[in-house]
Design an enzyme around this catalytic site. Sequence first.
Site, short mmCIF file in Angstrom:
data_model
loop_
_atom_site.label_atom_id
_atom_site.label_comp_id
_atom_site.label_asym_id
_atom_site.label_seq_id
_atom_site.Cartn_x
_atom_site.Cartn_y
_atom_site.Cartn_z
N HIS A 138 2.88 4.21 1.99
CA HIS A 138 1.99 4.25 3.15
C HIS A 138 1.17 5.53 3.12
CE1 HIS A 138 0.45 3.65 7.17
NE2 HIS A 138 0.92 4.83 7.54
N LYS A 159 -4.86 10.47 10.02
CA LYS A 159 -5.24 10.32 8.60
C LYS A 159 -6.56 9.58 8.45
CE LYS A 159 -1.56 8.04 7.40
NZ LYS A 159 -0.92 7.98 8.73
N ASP A 177 -3.97 2.63 4.07
CA ASP A 177 -2.73 2.04 4.56
C ASP A 177 -1.70 1.82 3.45
OD1 ASP A 177 -0.98 1.06 6.50
OD2 ASP A 177 -1.54 -1.01 6.06
#
Length: 302
Positions: A138, A159, A177
């Site tokens: 991730h 992020k 992601d």
Amino acid sequence: MKAIEVSELAAQFSLEVLAGVDQLDRKIMKARAYRPGLEFVGYFEFFPQEHIQILGKKEITYLHSLSENERNHHIGNIVKYHPPCFVVTAGQEGLKYLTKYCDQEGIPLLRTNVATAQFLGMLDAYLLKTLAPEISIHGICLNVSGIGILLRGKSGIGKSETAHTLIRRGSRLVADDIVVLKKLSSRTLLGTHNEKTKEFLALRSIGLINVVRLYGRQAFQDETRIVLDIELTKWRDNELNNDLELEPKFTEYMGVQIPHIEIQLQPGRDVAGLIEAAANNWYLKQQGYSALEEFMKRLEVE
């Protein structure tokens, strides 16, 4: 262990199938192709039979120079090891004897018009990436000033917003992601996407955006070598390191160590700018430059 079928190889390089058309589901599991040499004179002690066998002009010219009996003997010795397939390069012809043996043994025989050296380079690069061990993590993968960066942090830390700022400044998105990491060697880690999320970036309060449609083709690239692992964390009072040079830290993925940097978040901090500085500073260090060493030399002069 990862594998691809011979049919995938044939499709990737538009290879002509000369024999073994019903055996294209055979598995390729080794990332390097091989050009048989000593095997033609009967030495098979270290023959890598699980590798794709490449027959270039040198090999085919040698086989053409033999008598029919000698040629049949040498080809028969090799095909009995059942390599995944043979590929004849440079569009060479006169291959009836090869076709016969490959059909008999159920081994695909393929042909390309590409020169041997060029084809080997393309083939090895393709196999190395395709068969490389991989994991999914991730985070976000970016190319910042030509430097591959893995951007990590807890969900909601910022992020995506940081990545969006970097993309607007000229950086390129690789994956959001889900980042696929491929181990190409003991020191090389490649970051890429999983196809499904290609070109997409998820922004809280905004939703899903396509960076190519918004900012142009230059906002995205398929893959990048990962050289920095940057983790975004919450601000912690009295814990922000202000040393002239930090002790190096590393994160390990599949046995590959990547330099690790932690950036604490606080309103007003230019996080994107700090990431750009980290990328450029890493590059300077690879060129042999140390800001600390230069600073200390200045102090010595005084």
